[in-house]
Design a protein around this motif. Structure first.
Motif, PDB file in Angstrom:
ATOM      1  N   ARG A 183       0.818  -1.180  -0.010  1.00  9.14           N
ATOM      2  CA  ARG A 183       0.040  -0.064  -0.048  1.00  9.14           C
ATOM      3  C   ARG A 183       0.816   1.320  -0.013  1.00  9.14           C
ATOM      4  N   GLY A 184       0.467   2.235  -0.633  1.00  3.89           N
ATOM      5  CA  GLY A 184       1.208   3.452  -0.918  1.00  3.89           C
ATOM      6  C   GLY A 184       2.394   3.331  -1.830  1.00  3.89           C
ATOM      7  N   ASN A 185       2.535   2.386  -2.296  1.00  2.62           N
ATOM      8  CA  ASN A 185       3.749   2.210  -3.696  1.00  2.62           C
ATOM      9  C   ASN A 185       3.373   2.705  -4.725  1.00  2.62           C
ATOM     10  N   SER A 186       3.404   3.992  -4.876  1.00  3.90           N
ATOM     11  CA  SER A 186       2.923   4.791  -6.518  1.00  3.90           C
ATOM     12  C   SER A 186       3.741   4.192  -7.787  1.00  3.90           C
ATOM     13  N   ALA A 187       4.784   3.411  -7.429  1.00  8.67           N
ATOM     14  CA  ALA A 187       5.634   2.867  -8.574  1.00  8.67           C
ATOM     15  C   ALA A 187       4.815   1.728  -9.200  1.00  8.67           C
ATOM     16  N   LEU A 188       4.247   1.079  -8.447  1.00 11.41           N
ATOM     17  CA  LEU A 188       3.511  -0.212  -8.790  1.00 11.41           C
ATOM     18  C   LEU A 188       2.753  -0.080 -10.041  1.00 11.41           C
ATOM     19  N   LYS A 189       2.902  -0.821 -11.216  1.00 12.84           N
ATOM     20  CA  LYS A 189       2.162  -0.799 -12.319  1.00 12.84           C
ATOM     21  C   LYS A 189       1.478  -2.064 -12.854  1.00 12.84           C
ATOM     22  N   ILE A 190       2.429  -2.782 -12.349  1.00 14.61           N
ATOM     23  CA  ILE A 190       2.110  -4.375 -13.120  1.00 14.61           C
ATOM     24  C   ILE A 190       1.881  -5.376 -11.933  1.00 14.61           C
ATOM     25  N   VAL A 191       0.749  -5.918 -11.628  1.00 13.42           N
ATOM     26  CA  VAL A 191       0.590  -7.083 -10.852  1.00 13.42           C
ATOM     27  C   VAL A 191       0.244  -8.521 -11.199  1.00 13.42           C
ATOM     28  N   ARG A 192       0.837  -9.453 -11.352  1.00 11.08           N
ATOM     29  CA  ARG A 192       0.497 -10.560 -11.715  1.00 11.08           C
ATOM     30  C   ARG A 192       0.200 -11.790 -10.761  1.00 11.08           C
ATOM     31  N   LEU A 193      -0.921 -12.421 -10.414  1.00  7.75           N
ATOM     32  CA  LEU A 193      -1.257 -13.306  -9.464  1.00  7.75           C
ATOM     33  C   LEU A 193      -1.644 -14.578 -10.040  1.00  7.75           C
ATOM     34  N   ASP A 194      -0.797 -15.455 -10.047  1.00 10.27           N
ATOM     35  CA  ASP A 194      -0.886 -16.971 -10.587  1.00 10.27           C
ATOM     36  C   ASP A 194      -1.647 -17.766  -9.455  1.00 10.27           C
ATOM     37  N   ARG A 195      -1.814 -19.085  -9.903  1.00 15.25           N
ATOM     38  CA  ARG A 195      -2.897 -20.059  -9.214  1.00 15.25           C
ATOM     39  C   ARG A 195      -2.882 -20.144  -7.984  1.00 15.25           C
ATOM     40  N   LEU A 196      -1.658 -20.031  -7.136  1.00 16.53           N
ATOM     41  CA  LEU A 196      -1.408 -20.300  -5.750  1.00 16.53           C
ATOM     42  C   LEU A 196      -1.914 -19.245  -4.914  1.00 16.53           C
ATOM     43  N   THR A 197      -1.829 -18.160  -5.435  1.00 18.17           N
ATOM     44  CA  THR A 197      -2.220 -16.688  -5.064  1.00 18.17           C
ATOM     45  C   THR A 197      -3.475 -16.772  -4.290  1.00 18.17           C
ATOM     46  N   GLN A 198      -3.942 -16.362  -3.171  1.00 17.40           N
ATOM     47  CA  GLN A 198      -5.189 -16.540  -2.441  1.00 17.40           C
ATOM     48  C   GLN A 198      -5.886 -14.927  -2.495  1.00 17.40           C
ATOM     49  N   VAL A 199      -5.249 -14.087  -3.114  1.00  9.09           N
ATOM     50  CA  VAL A 199      -5.740 -12.753  -2.949  1.00  9.09           C
ATOM     51  C   VAL A 199      -7.067 -12.347  -3.688  1.00  9.09           C
ATOM     52  N   GLU A 200      -7.907 -11.875  -3.277  1.00  8.88           N
ATOM     53  CA  GLU A 200      -9.252 -12.066  -3.809  1.00  8.88           C
ATOM     54  C   GLU A 200      -9.600 -10.588  -4.227  1.00  8.88           C
ATOM     55  N   SER A 201      -8.949  -9.642  -3.851  1.00 12.28           N
ATOM     56  CA  SER A 201      -9.059  -8.049  -4.323  1.00 12.28           C
ATOM     57  C   SER A 201      -7.834  -7.429  -4.284  1.00 12.28           C
ATOM     58  N   LEU A 202      -7.666  -6.495  -5.149  1.00 12.46           N
ATOM     59  CA  LEU A 202      -6.379  -5.338  -5.263  1.00 12.46           C
ATOM     60  C   LEU A 202      -6.737  -4.338  -4.423  1.00 12.46           C
ATOM     61  N   THR A 203      -7.892  -4.155  -3.536  1.00  9.90           N
ATOM     62  CA  THR A 203      -8.180  -2.923  -2.892  1.00  9.90           C
ATOM     63  C   THR A 203      -7.207  -2.644  -1.941  1.00  9.90           C
ATOM     64  N   ALA A 204      -6.527  -3.755  -1.503  1.00  7.04           N
ATOM     65  CA  ALA A 204      -5.562  -3.234  -0.299  1.00  7.04           C
ATOM     66  C   ALA A 204      -4.505  -2.446  -0.728  1.00  7.04           C
ATOM     67  N   LEU A 205      -4.250  -2.064  -2.103  1.00  6.86           N
ATOM     68  CA  LEU A 205      -3.166  -1.456  -2.636  1.00  6.86           C
ATOM     69  C   LEU A 205      -3.328  -0.142  -2.494  1.00  6.86           C
ATOM     70  N   THR A 206      -4.725   0.292  -2.381  1.00  2.99           N
ATOM     71  CA  THR A 206      -5.348   1.687  -2.355  1.00  2.99           C
ATOM     72  C   THR A 206      -5.960   2.344  -1.353  1.00  2.99           C
TER      73      THR A 206
END
Length: 207
Positions: A183-206
Motif C-alpha cells: 500500500r502506498g507504492n505509487s511505482a507499482l504498475k503491473i501485478v500478476r497473480l498466479d494460481r497459488l495466490t489467494q488474494v481476492e481483491s486488489l483494494t488493499a493496494l489503494t
C-alpha cells in the motif's frame, strides 16, 4: 569544451560546470555548451537552475535534442520531489545517453543496478527462514524493478519484506492473501497473480 567534458568524466561535475559557465560568458549562444550546462545542473541536483538551463536548450534553435530535452525537463518535478530510489533510473540513463552524455547515463544505470541489488538482498534476508520451497527475487525486468515470489509448498505466505521497496512489477505465485504491505507504492504498475495466490481483491493496494 573538451576540458569540461574531461572534468565531467573524472567525476568533477562542479568544476565542469564552472568551466562551462565561463565559456558561455564569451559564447552565450553555443548550443553544445547550453546542453552541457543543462546536463550538469541536472546531475548536480540544482533543480531551479536545471529547469532554466533545459528551457534555454529548448529555446535554442540550434539544439539537436529538443525531444529528449523536453522529456528530461518534464522529469525534473518528480526527481525534485521524490527520493532518488524512486527516480526512473533506466529512463534517465537512456535519455542522457541519447543526447550524447553516455557517462551520465551510465551513472544513472549503475546507481539503479546497485539499488536493485540491495533491494534483493533485503528481501532475501526478510525471507531467510522461509525459502526451503520457494524462490524470491528483486531484479530489473524489461526496464522495471520486478519482484517475483513463487513457491512449490506453503512456506511463503506473506510479502512483508517488500514493504517500502519501490517495485514497479510483481509476479506472485504463493499462498498469500494480503497485499497491504505494498500500500502506498505509487511505482507499482503491473501485478500478476498466479494460481497459488489467494488474494481476492486488489483494494488493499489503494485503501
Amino acid at each position: 569544451q573538451e576540458t569540461a567534458r574531461d572534468l565531467l568524466r573524472a567525476g568533477k561535475s562542479d568544476e565542469a560546470l564552472a568551466v562551462t559557465d565561463t565559456v558561455l560568458e564569451y559564447r552565450p549562444g553555443d548550443s553544445d555548451m547550453l546542453l552541457q550546462r543543462a546536463v550538469l545542473q541536472f546531475q548536480l541536483r540544482k533543480w531551479s537552475e536545471a529547469e532554466l538551463a533545459w528551457n534555454a536548450c529548448l529555446e535554442d534553435s540550434g539544439t539537436a535534442h529538443a525531444a529528449s530535452a523536453r522529456e528530461i525537463l518534464a522529469l525534473i518535478p518528480a526527481c525534485r520531489s521524490r527520493p532518488e530510489n524512486e527516480w526512473p533510473g533506466l529512463k534517465l540513463a537512456d535519455l542522457f545517453t541519447r543526447i550524447g552524455f553516455p557517462e551520465v547515463g551510465a551513472g544513472f544505470q549503475s546507481d539503479l543496478t546497485k539499488r536493485v541489488a540491495l533491494y534483493d538482498q533485503s528481501v532475501q534476508k526478510g525471507y531467510a527462514d522461509e525459502l526451503a520451497q520457494g524462490k524470491v527475487s528483486v531484479r530489473l525486468h524489461e526496464g522495471r524493478i520486478r519482484a517475483e515470489i513463487t513457491t512449490t509448498g506453503a512456506d511463503i505466505s506473506h510479502i512483508k519484506p517488500l514493504r517500502g521497496i519501490p517495485i514497479e512489477s510483481l509476479r506472485l505465485n504463493a499462498p498469500v492473501d494480503d497485499l497491504s504491505p505494498l500500500r502506498g507504492n505509487s511505482a507499482l504498475k503491473i501485478v500478476r497473480l498466479d494460481r497459488l495466490t489467494q488474494v481476492e481483491s486488489l483494494t488493499a493496494l489503494t485503501e
